[in-house]
Design an enzyme around this catalytic site. Structure first.
Site, short mmCIF file in Angstrom:
data_model
loop_
_atom_site.label_atom_id
_atom_site.label_comp_id
_atom_site.label_asym_id
_atom_site.label_seq_id
_atom_site.Cartn_x
_atom_site.Cartn_y
_atom_site.Cartn_z
N ASP A 171 26.13 -15.49 -6.71
CA ASP A 171 25.34 -16.58 -7.29
C ASP A 171 25.50 -16.67 -8.81
OD1 ASP A 171 24.37 -16.87 -4.74
OD2 ASP A 171 22.26 -16.81 -5.30
N HIS A 229 25.58 -11.26 -7.57
CA HIS A 229 25.66 -12.21 -8.68
C HIS A 229 26.91 -11.97 -9.51
CE1 HIS A 229 21.41 -12.30 -7.59
NE2 HIS A 229 21.37 -13.50 -8.12
#
Length: 235
Positions: A56, A201
């Site tokens: 992400d 992430h």
């Protein structure tokens, strides 16, 4: 998903007690409607001894670029959930992601909490984000949507209407507050279960620990008979 001072409130509530035992689990999302395309999926398409890696808040050079090198070295395909503002800042990195054969996911334009938004406002945000991605990569296929902060509200249904599957996760290792590479490796090794989609992430801050952990975990998982897969799609 973002600077961790803005990390999802709901995910953080889950993370605090679980972090004490060494791993942070994401929410398993039930179907939000009878229409299967508005279900939030959190499993791989292969099932069994498979795991799906998702990243992400990118694109975020240099971490995204180094991560792409790690994935290329190990012949792994992943899902990149792109933050629209960052796409506009680094379109060349989006092009690298696509050129390497990875799958794209719409993660919202400004990383806003959309849980209470009306459908029309959600739709406008998702369309703007997809347009930003396609400005970087004309004709890009964007099969998934992930709600910032895991705050779903009406987003799965709106995303389905736009041809995107809502993408959740079964394991979130808490790399938004980097705990050290060794700890991330431990959380991944202990937390991965068959068919799990994993939330990681590549953006929203310094993600060098995440990249290092992924580089260590992929060969370890493969040596134990795991294979890396993409998330499921329904409908």
């Amino acid at each position: 998903m973002v600077n961790r001072s803005r990390r999802p409130r709901r995910a953080r509530l889950l993370a605090i007690p679980l972090a004490a035992i060494g791993l942070v689990l994401g929410m398993t999302h039930p179907a939000l409607a009878d229409n299967p395309t508005s279900t939030v999926v959190d499993s791989t398409r292969g099932g069994g001894m498979s795991v799906g890696l998702t990243f992400d808040d990118g694109p975020n050079p240099p971490d995204t670029l180094r991560l792409l090198g790690v994935l290329r070295e190990h012949h792994v395909k992943a899902v990149f959930c792109l933050w629209g503002d960052h796409v506009r800042q680094h379109p060349e990195v989006v092009r690298r992601i696509v050129a390497d054969g990875h799958t794209l996911c719409n993660h919202g334009m400004h990383h806003d909490d959309m849980a209470a938004w009306p459908a029309q406002k959600i739709r406008a945000d998702l369309l703007e984000t997809s347009a930003a991605i396609r400005a970087a990569v004309p004709g890009a296929h964007i099969p998934y949507f992930r709600a910032p902060y895991g705050s779903w509200g009406q987003t799965p249904t709106v995303a389905a209407d736009l041809g995107m599957q809502a993408l959740g996760w079964r394991l979130a290792v808490g790399d938004w507050d980097p705990p050290g590479t060794a700890e991330l490796i431990r959380r991944l090794r202990e937390g991965i279960t068959p068919g799990a989609v994993v939330l990681l992430h590549d953006g929203g801050g310094d993600r060098s620990q995440t990249v290092d952990a992924v580089a260590a975990v992929i060969p370890a998982l493969r040596s134990e008979g795991w294979h890396l897969s993409l998330p499921a799609r329904r409908g």
